[in-house]
Design an enzyme around this catalytic site. Structure first.
Site, PDB file in Angstrom:
ATOM      1  N   LYS A 148      81.532  15.748  -6.793  1.00 45.80           N
ATOM      2  CA  LYS A 148      82.304  16.810  -7.442  1.00 45.80           C
ATOM      3  C   LYS A 148      82.902  17.698  -6.362  1.00 45.80           C
ATOM      4  O   LYS A 148      82.192  18.213  -5.501  1.00 45.80           O
ATOM      5  CB  LYS A 148      81.416  17.659  -8.352  1.00 45.80           C
ATOM      6  CG  LYS A 148      81.135  17.063  -9.708  1.00 45.80           C
ATOM      7  CD  LYS A 148      80.397  18.094 -10.542  1.00 45.80           C
ATOM      8  CE  LYS A 148      80.161  17.609 -11.954  1.00 45.80           C
ATOM      9  NZ  LYS A 148      79.446  18.632 -12.760  1.00 45.80           N
ATOM     10  N   GLU A 190      68.412  25.474  -7.778  1.00 50.01           N
ATOM     11  CA  GLU A 190      68.883  24.116  -8.049  1.00 50.01           C
ATOM     12  C   GLU A 190      67.752  23.095  -7.931  1.00 50.01           C
ATOM     13  O   GLU A 190      67.809  22.030  -8.541  1.00 50.01           O
ATOM     14  CB  GLU A 190      70.032  23.757  -7.112  1.00 50.01           C
ATOM     15  CG  GLU A 190      71.309  24.576  -7.319  1.00 50.01           C
ATOM     16  CD  GLU A 190      72.105  24.163  -8.553  1.00 50.01           C
ATOM     17  OE1 GLU A 190      71.612  23.336  -9.355  1.00 50.01           O
ATOM     18  OE2 GLU A 190      73.224  24.683  -8.720  1.00 50.01           O
ATOM     19  N   GLU A 242      80.638  12.330 -15.386  1.00 45.25           N
ATOM     20  CA  GLU A 242      80.158  13.290 -16.366  1.00 45.25           C
ATOM     21  C   GLU A 242      80.695  13.021 -17.768  1.00 45.25           C
ATOM     22  O   GLU A 242      81.114  13.932 -18.488  1.00 45.25           O
ATOM     23  CB  GLU A 242      80.520  14.721 -15.914  1.00 45.25           C
ATOM     24  CG  GLU A 242      79.586  15.780 -16.493  1.00 45.25           C
ATOM     25  CD  GLU A 242      79.792  17.143 -15.866  1.00 45.25           C
ATOM     26  OE1 GLU A 242      78.964  17.512 -15.035  1.00 45.25           O
ATOM     27  OE2 GLU A 242      80.785  17.817 -16.208  1.00 45.25           O
ATOM     28  N   ARG A 246      75.362  12.994 -17.102  1.00 46.44           N
ATOM     29  CA  ARG A 246      75.437  13.851 -15.925  1.00 46.44           C
ATOM     30  C   ARG A 246      75.520  15.327 -16.287  1.00 46.44           C
ATOM     31  O   ARG A 246      75.153  16.190 -15.480  1.00 46.44           O
ATOM     32  CB  ARG A 246      76.623  13.445 -15.047  1.00 46.44           C
ATOM     33  CG  ARG A 246      76.688  14.236 -13.744  1.00 46.44           C
ATOM     34  CD  ARG A 246      77.690  13.670 -12.763  1.00 46.44           C
ATOM     35  NE  ARG A 246      77.756  14.519 -11.578  1.00 46.44           N
ATOM     36  CZ  ARG A 246      78.454  14.237 -10.483  1.00 46.44           C
ATOM     37  NH1 ARG A 246      79.143  13.108 -10.413  1.00 46.44           N
ATOM     38  NH2 ARG A 246      78.464  15.064  -9.457  1.00 46.44           N
TER      39      ARG A 246
END
Length: 370
Positions: A148, A190, A242, A246
């Site tokens: 990404k 995260e 995604e 995802r």
């Protein structure tokens, strides 16, 4: 940390776009252990004015044996600089140095540098190779992995970008030694997110080892980075763009991105927004009957131990929930204006679904600072 001649390697399996994530303690050993650097006519290191004095020359010294020319462009540091104007500085450097399609870009820095370098690589001459060299915990466990890339828009975070996989990710754990405590904590958000969505054993391990992680004990950090990358590799390998699965990696991010945009980029760190956002998403899950109050409190306690916020800020004194809702509608997971949240569908499982605005308002009112 001592150089590791046998780094841990986690692979992202994407067919022809597959690549290794090398985890260890020396740039050169990591690259060698991951089967070497991508070939090219030149290298351009993209870094920022915080990281450059610490690690740029080390990386240059490692690259000069592999490329005929090694250039560096140094960008201003901070989320507020993740813009078109800053992105153009990368293109300016590439064109000024006469870089062709065989140039390899190296992203030396945190998530902002990684996202912008990857986006520049996706766009320059319609696509060139790049390597991620993340120097923050957040980037090592999340943003450097999965392809990404992008920049922010004033109305929404990461709304302009592309999927563009790196050729290699080099996670040099020794760079975490110079990371400010606030940035280390932000990265921990995260790491924490992987527990509720995929691995409750990891959540229990984090509860037992949070003190060691915050003390930067090498063995604990190595395990946290490795397990996080393994989970993300599994999810990205199953859903690169995604289309479904995802999206679970965005647990806490819908609320968190609203916080970042609403406060002004850089006021709250990304991980701080995600931390408060995870508590909101867990509380929304509870009110929908998906988890119990004990689970929400367990997650809140762990986030607090990591030194992260568990309550969101007030973005609008007149209609705080309305402001959050407006920002969350500008989200990549929204469909036809309907906000979809990553919720916990029982410990260790996540689901993407919508929720009534009235219920979301209740959660925001309950979970934001007075």
């Amino acid at each position: 940390m001592q150089a590791d001649p046998n780094p841990t390697v986690v692979r992202i399996n994407l067919g022809a776009r597959s690549y290794p994530i090398a985890i260890g303690s020396d740039f050169a050993a990591l690259a060698a252990g991951a089967a070497g650097l991508p070939a090219g006519t030149a290298a351009l290191i993209v870094t920022n004015d915080t990281v450059a004095p610490l690690y740029n020359q080390t990386l240059v010294d490692r690259l000069v044996a592999h490329y005929s020319h090694v250039h560096t462009v140094t960008l201003p540091d901070g989320e507020e600089h993740k813009t078109w104007q800053t992105l153009n500085l990368i293109f300016d450097a590439l064109l000024t140095h006469g870089c062709d399609r065989k140039v390899v870009l190296y992203a030396l820095g945190g998530g902002v540098i990684g996202d912008m370098t990857g986006f520049a690589a996706a766009c320059y001459m319609r696509g060139v190779d790049f390597v991620q060299v993340p120097t923050t915990l957040l980037a090592q466990v999340d943003s450097s992995v999965g392809g990404k890339t992008g920049i922010n828009h004033p109305l929404g975070k990461n709304m302009v970008g592309a999927f563009h996989q790196p050729r290699l990710v080099i996670c040099d754990l020794s760079t975490l030694d110079t990371l400010p405590a606030r940035e280390l904590a932000a990265g921990m958000a995260e790491v924490i997110k992987y527990g509720p969505i995929a691995d409750m054993e990891l959540l229990a391990w984090l509860e037992a080892n949070m003190d060691a992680l915050l003390a930067r004990e090498a063995q604990a950090l190595a395990h946290a980075v490795k397990r996080s990358c393994e989970i993300k590799a599994s999810v990205v390998g199953a859903d690169e763009r995604e289309a479904g699965l995802r999206a679970i990696l965005n647990f806490g991010h819908t609320f968190g991105h609203a916080i970042e945009a609403g406060m002004g980029y850089g006021v709250w760190l990304h991980g701080e927004g995600v931390a408060a956002g995870m508590v909101m998403a867990a509380e929304l899950s509870r009110r929908l009957g998906l988890v119990d109050a004990a689970f929400v409190q367990r997650l809140r306690t762990l986030i607090e131990r990591a030194g992260l916020p568990t309550r969101g800020p007030v973005l609008d004194a007149r209609d705080n929930a309305g402001r959050y809702l407006g920002l969350m509608r500008v989200d990549k997971k929204a469909e036809a204006g309907e906000i979809r949240f990553v919720l916990i569908d029982g410990p260790g499982r996540a689901v993407l679904r919508a929720a009534p605005d009235a219920l979301v308002r209740e959660v925001i009112d309950a979970c934001c600072a007075a």
